[in-house]
Design a protein around this motif. Sequence first.
Motif, PDB file in Angstrom:
ATOM      1  N   MET A  37      -4.245   5.088  -6.420  1.00 48.36           N
ATOM      2  CA  MET A  37      -3.730   6.471  -6.400  1.00 48.36           C
ATOM      3  C   MET A  37      -3.417   6.948  -4.998  1.00 48.36           C
ATOM      4  N   GLU A  38      -4.219   6.516  -4.023  1.00 44.38           N
ATOM      5  CA  GLU A  38      -4.161   7.037  -2.655  1.00 44.38           C
ATOM      6  C   GLU A  38      -4.173   5.853  -1.697  1.00 44.38           C
ATOM      7  N   PRO A  39      -3.108   5.043  -1.688  1.00 44.59           N
ATOM      8  CA  PRO A  39      -3.183   3.697  -1.104  1.00 44.59           C
ATOM      9  C   PRO A  39      -3.509   3.637   0.377  1.00 44.59           C
ATOM     10  N   ARG A  40      -3.191   4.667   1.155  1.00 40.33           N
ATOM     11  CA  ARG A  40      -3.488   4.606   2.594  1.00 40.33           C
ATOM     12  C   ARG A  40      -4.476   5.687   3.035  1.00 40.33           C
ATOM     13  N   ALA A  41      -5.139   6.287   2.080  1.00 40.63           N
ATOM     14  CA  ALA A  41      -6.203   7.238   2.396  1.00 40.63           C
ATOM     15  C   ALA A  41      -7.524   6.485   2.525  1.00 40.63           C
ATOM     16  N   PRO A  42      -8.506   7.048   3.228  1.00 39.53           N
ATOM     17  CA  PRO A  42      -9.796   6.376   3.369  1.00 39.53           C
ATOM     18  C   PRO A  42     -10.471   6.153   2.014  1.00 39.53           C
ATOM     19  N   ALA A  43     -11.279   5.115   1.942  1.00 41.44           N
ATOM     20  CA  ALA A  43     -12.018   4.802   0.731  1.00 41.44           C
ATOM     21  C   ALA A  43     -13.026   5.906   0.426  1.00 41.44           C
ATOM     22  N   ALA A  85       0.829  -1.211   0.000  1.00 40.02           N
ATOM     23  CA  ALA A  85       0.000   0.000   0.000  1.00 40.02           C
ATOM     24  C   ALA A  85       0.858   1.255   0.000  1.00 40.02           C
ATOM     25  N   ARG A  86       1.721   1.367  -0.999  1.00 35.90           N
ATOM     26  CA  ARG A  86       2.533   2.569  -1.189  1.00 35.90           C
ATOM     27  C   ARG A  86       2.252   3.139  -2.575  1.00 35.90           C
ATOM     28  N   GLY A  87       2.281   4.457  -2.686  1.00 31.76           N
ATOM     29  CA  GLY A  87       2.037   5.098  -3.965  1.00 31.76           C
ATOM     30  C   GLY A  87       3.258   5.057  -4.867  1.00 31.76           C
ATOM     31  N   ALA A  88       4.394   5.523  -4.341  1.00 30.07           N
ATOM     32  CA  ALA A  88       5.635   5.502  -5.103  1.00 30.07           C
ATOM     33  C   ALA A  88       6.244   4.109  -5.060  1.00 30.07           C
ATOM     34  N   ASP A  89       7.182   3.875  -5.949  1.00 26.42           N
ATOM     35  CA  ASP A  89       7.800   2.558  -6.074  1.00 26.42           C
ATOM     36  C   ASP A  89       9.302   2.604  -5.816  1.00 26.42           C
ATOM     37  N   THR A  90       9.846   3.821  -5.711  1.00 27.83           N
ATOM     38  CA  THR A  90      11.293   3.963  -5.638  1.00 27.83           C
ATOM     39  C   THR A  90      11.645   5.253  -4.917  1.00 27.83           C
ATOM     40  N   ARG A  91      12.936   5.533  -4.789  1.00 24.86           N
ATOM     41  CA  ARG A  91      13.411   6.710  -4.059  1.00 24.86           C
ATOM     42  C   ARG A  91      14.307   7.586  -4.943  1.00 24.86           C
ATOM     43  N   PRO A  92      13.754   8.347  -5.842  1.00 29.84           N
ATOM     44  CA  PRO A  92      14.614   9.263  -6.594  1.00 29.84           C
ATOM     45  C   PRO A  92      15.194  10.323  -5.659  1.00 29.84           C
ATOM     46  N   ALA A  93      16.431  10.719  -5.907  1.00 27.08           N
ATOM     47  CA  ALA A  93      17.055  11.750  -5.081  1.00 27.08           C
ATOM     48  C   ALA A  93      16.322  13.074  -5.260  1.00 27.08           C
ATOM     49  N   GLU A 111       1.517   9.712   5.097  1.00 25.96           N
ATOM     50  CA  GLU A 111       1.424   8.271   4.900  1.00 25.96           C
ATOM     51  C   GLU A 111       0.314   7.884   3.922  1.00 25.96           C
ATOM     52  N   HIS A 112      -0.583   8.797   3.593  1.00 21.84           N
ATOM     53  CA  HIS A 112      -1.610   8.469   2.615  1.00 21.84           C
ATOM     54  C   HIS A 112      -0.989   8.001   1.306  1.00 21.84           C
ATOM     55  N   GLY A 113       0.163   8.550   0.947  1.00 23.73           N
ATOM     56  CA  GLY A 113       0.899   8.072  -0.220  1.00 23.73           C
ATOM     57  C   GLY A 113       0.278   8.424  -1.560  1.00 23.73           C
ATOM     58  N   CYS A 114      -0.523   9.476  -1.634  1.00 22.89           N
ATOM     59  CA  CYS A 114      -1.145   9.866  -2.905  1.00 22.89           C
ATOM     60  C   CYS A 114      -0.057  10.162  -3.937  1.00 22.89           C
ATOM     61  N   ILE A 115      -0.088   9.475  -5.048  1.00 20.73           N
ATOM     62  CA  ILE A 115       1.016   9.551  -6.001  1.00 20.73           C
ATOM     63  C   ILE A 115       1.126  10.925  -6.639  1.00 20.73           C
ATOM     64  N   TYR A 116       0.009  11.630  -6.754  1.00 21.10           N
ATOM     65  CA  TYR A 116      -0.007  12.930  -7.426  1.00 21.10           C
ATOM     66  C   TYR A 116       0.259  14.100  -6.477  1.00 21.10           C
ATOM     67  N   CYS A 117       0.524  13.847  -5.212  1.00 22.18           N
ATOM     68  CA  CYS A 117       0.547  14.903  -4.191  1.00 22.18           C
ATOM     69  C   CYS A 117       1.558  15.992  -4.528  1.00 22.18           C
ATOM     70  N   PHE A 118       1.078  17.235  -4.612  1.00 27.48           N
ATOM     71  CA  PHE A 118       1.955  18.362  -4.938  1.00 27.48           C
ATOM     72  C   PHE A 118       2.940  18.671  -3.824  1.00 27.48           C
ATOM     73  N   ALA A 119       2.719  18.107  -2.618  1.00 28.10           N
ATOM     74  CA  ALA A 119       3.607  18.373  -1.487  1.00 28.10           C
ATOM     75  C   ALA A 119       4.840  17.486  -1.478  1.00 28.10           C
ATOM     76  N   ARG A 120       4.899  16.479  -2.313  1.00 24.09           N
ATOM     77  CA  ARG A 120       6.051  15.573  -2.309  1.00 24.09           C
ATOM     78  C   ARG A 120       7.393  16.317  -2.428  1.00 24.09           C
ATOM     79  N   PRO A 121       7.513  17.331  -3.300  1.00 21.54           N
ATOM     80  CA  PRO A 121       8.815  18.010  -3.411  1.00 21.54           C
ATOM     81  C   PRO A 121       9.304  18.667  -2.126  1.00 21.54           C
ATOM     82  N   SER A 122       8.410  18.903  -1.152  1.00 16.06           N
ATOM     83  CA  SER A 122       8.849  19.530   0.098  1.00 16.06           C
ATOM     84  C   SER A 122       9.788  18.624   0.889  1.00 16.06           C
ATOM     85  N   HIS A 123       9.751  17.315   0.643  1.00 15.38           N
ATOM     86  CA  HIS A 123      10.641  16.404   1.366  1.00 15.38           C
ATOM     87  C   HIS A 123      12.090  16.591   0.938  1.00 15.38           C
TER      88      HIS A 123
END
Length: 360
Positions: free
Chosen positions: A206-212, A14-22, A80-92
């Motif tokens: 798309m949102e593997p750990r978000a509520p249905a 239940a993860r959205g991404a599959d890898t760890r790009p730098a 942890e919701h892991g939404c693949i499209y999340c615009f906040a991902r670059p903040s990490h």
Amino acid sequence: MTLPPRNPDEILRARGADTRPAGRFEPYQQEREHDGWDIPEEQALLRTEVTQERARSIIARNASPDIPFDRSVNPYRGCEHGCIYCFARPSHAYLGLSPGLDFETKLTAKPNAPELLAAEIGRRGYAVAPIAFGTNTDPYQPLEAKMGIMRGCIEVLSAWNHPMSLVTRGATVLRDVALLGDMAARRLVSTGVSITTLDADLARQMEPRAPAPATRLRMIEALARAGVPVRVITAPMIPVLNEHEMERIMQAARDAGAHAASMIPIRLPLEVAPLFRDWLERHHPGKAAHVMARIQAMRGGRDNDPRFGARMRGEGVEAELLHQRFRLARRRLGLDSPQPVLDRSLFGPPPRAGDQLSLF
């Protein structure tokens, strides 16, 4: 950006991404090379890690011309919701972590957020205005059920009669419905619940750990029943994948009690674009090229358009047709109510033990 291959020693569940790009600030990227030994490695389930941060400040300010608030609070970094499209991902990337798997598995909690919030709104000269929650990562992601940081922040704002807005897709908000309802009775809160699809299988991808989706409709129903103004946020709308559901989502949300609706076409800033492309190839390979061509048609031929004003709307025929559909459905369903005006006049420090009561 070329994504690194998946780590075969990790079991992903239940993860959205599959890898760890730098991240974009990292001078080096990791690559996996076979060492010549055919010795099987032990596989392990990738689990969520939580670090606690002693934050020094908690209210973030912004002057963005296309955002309707000037201050926000984020109790957590990563989601942890892991939404693949999340615009906040670059903040990490600012933390030296990957916007890919790290964003959804290496989380940071700020347990002193309520304490800091009380101190900052209590400073001499503080000018009250609504504080927005859920503007970067979801304050009601699964971790909140254990940490209770968001609830602590709401209790502070309620005690000070401070207005707030909230955007979430996390079911833990149901725990706080009574508290939010009490604030709503004083015109201190408005909420938004994000629903991207009514298709449970697509949502799980798309949102593997978000509520249905059905749970999110129950969230709208519970908030509305408690008197809390609730807006359905049909975002992001993704061509080919979920944009055909937009009107049905709005109708279901209206029937559940939503009073208003908003919509944003998908945007893919920075590291999100290659992560989303990789996800498409894994889950919808037959649609991937079509999806990206339609997205680029709304973004000036690129995966993303970061310009203020354009980034939230898109442009061109594709974008205008989507917005026209949304406007027509919003009017037909009666979801075009304006955002409630929150009351700033009640703001003040909570009474302390021994304080003299006011006669008026």
